[in-house]
Motif scaffolding. Structure first.
Motif, mmCIF file in Angstrom:
data_model
loop_
_atom_site.group_PDB
_atom_site.id
_atom_site.type_symbol
_atom_site.label_atom_id
_atom_site.label_comp_id
_atom_site.label_asym_id
_atom_site.label_seq_id
_atom_site.Cartn_x
_atom_site.Cartn_y
_atom_site.Cartn_z
ATOM 1 N N LEU A 1 0.825 -1.210 0.000
ATOM 2 C CA LEU A 1 0.000 0.000 0.000
ATOM 3 C C LEU A 1 0.863 1.267 0.000
ATOM 4 N N THR A 2 1.927 1.260 0.792
ATOM 5 C CA THR A 2 2.837 2.411 0.819
ATOM 6 C C THR A 2 3.508 2.607 -0.531
ATOM 7 N N ALA A 3 3.932 1.517 -1.156
ATOM 8 C CA ALA A 3 4.580 1.605 -2.462
ATOM 9 C C ALA A 3 3.619 2.121 -3.526
ATOM 10 N N ILE A 4 2.348 1.725 -3.452
ATOM 11 C CA ILE A 4 1.353 2.216 -4.411
ATOM 12 C C ILE A 4 1.113 3.701 -4.213
ATOM 13 N N GLN A 5 1.025 4.134 -2.968
ATOM 14 C CA GLN A 5 0.796 5.556 -2.688
ATOM 15 C C GLN A 5 1.973 6.421 -3.133
ATOM 16 N N GLN A 6 3.188 5.877 -3.047
ATOM 17 C CA GLN A 6 4.377 6.646 -3.402
ATOM 18 C C GLN A 6 4.825 6.410 -4.846
ATOM 19 N N HIS A 7 4.072 5.621 -5.594
ATOM 20 C CA HIS A 7 4.394 5.277 -6.987
ATOM 21 C C HIS A 7 5.791 4.665 -7.098
ATOM 22 N N ASP A 8 6.105 3.766 -6.190
ATOM 23 C CA ASP A 8 7.403 3.079 -6.169
ATOM 24 C C ASP A 8 7.256 1.755 -6.926
ATOM 25 N N TYR A 9 7.445 1.827 -8.233
ATOM 26 C CA TYR A 9 7.153 0.678 -9.098
ATOM 27 C C TYR A 9 8.063 -0.528 -8.878
ATOM 28 N N PRO A 10 9.351 -0.362 -8.613
ATOM 29 C CA PRO A 10 10.147 -1.563 -8.327
ATOM 30 C C PRO A 10 9.675 -2.322 -7.075
ATOM 31 N N ASP A 11 9.278 -1.582 -6.033
ATOM 32 C CA ASP A 11 8.750 -2.261 -4.844
ATOM 33 C C ASP A 11 7.436 -2.970 -5.152
ATOM 34 N N ILE A 12 6.581 -2.327 -5.915
ATOM 35 C CA ILE A 12 5.299 -2.940 -6.287
ATOM 36 C C ILE A 12 5.534 -4.227 -7.069
ATOM 37 N N GLN A 13 6.450 -4.175 -8.028
ATOM 38 C CA GLN A 13 6.748 -5.367 -8.828
ATOM 39 C C GLN A 13 7.339 -6.477 -7.966
ATOM 40 N N GLY A 14 8.222 -6.116 -7.049
ATOM 41 C CA GLY A 14 8.827 -7.124 -6.183
ATOM 42 C C GLY A 14 7.817 -7.784 -5.269
ATOM 43 N N ILE A 15 6.944 -6.995 -4.675
ATOM 44 C CA ILE A 15 5.931 -7.550 -3.769
ATOM 45 C C ILE A 15 4.948 -8.430 -4.531
#
Length: 121
Positions: free
Chosen positions: A73-87
């Motif tokens: 959720l934090t990665a989605i809110q911050q638009h952190d695409y590498p974290d989103i892909q990893g999770i």
């Protein structure tokens, strides 16, 4: 094993035949009934365990627990695409591993699934 499935197994032909061949009720139920009755239960447990992994986002956000769900959720809110892909990769991998393990356990329990793909018996 749920009660309805257990009643279906107790009244089945293969259990009645095992009893007619001289097996006691307990031995016939253990050898034939449990194996045949456990196959759908294992597949449902595999699906439920996989959805438990995916339900982490909701549970962690409701109870403010640290974990992959809150990190997602934090990665989605911050638009952190590498974290989103990893999770999402780790979550998908966990779901695939659970499904694979459920299939392996089903193959070990049910002798009908052990037949080769070519159709040789």
């Amino acid at each position: 094993m749920c009660a309805a499935r257990r009643l279906d197994v107790i009244g089945s032909d293969y259990l009645r035949n095992a009893r007619a061949l001289g097996s006691g009720f307990g031995r016939a139920m253990w050898r034939h009934g449990l194996r045949n009755g456990a196959v759908p239960v294992i597949s449902i447990l595999g699906i439920e365990l996989a959805t438990t992994f995916l339900g982490a986002v909701v549970v962690e956000s409701v109870y403010t627990l640290p974990g992959l769900g809150s990190m997602l959720l934090t990665a989605i809110q911050q638009h952190d695409y590498p974290d989103i892909q990893g999770i999402l990769f780790v979550s998908t991998l966990l779901v695939l591993i659970v499904g694979f393990l459920a299939d392996i356990v089903q193959r070990l329990i049910d002798p009908r699934l052990r037949q080769s793909i070519s159709g040789n018996r």
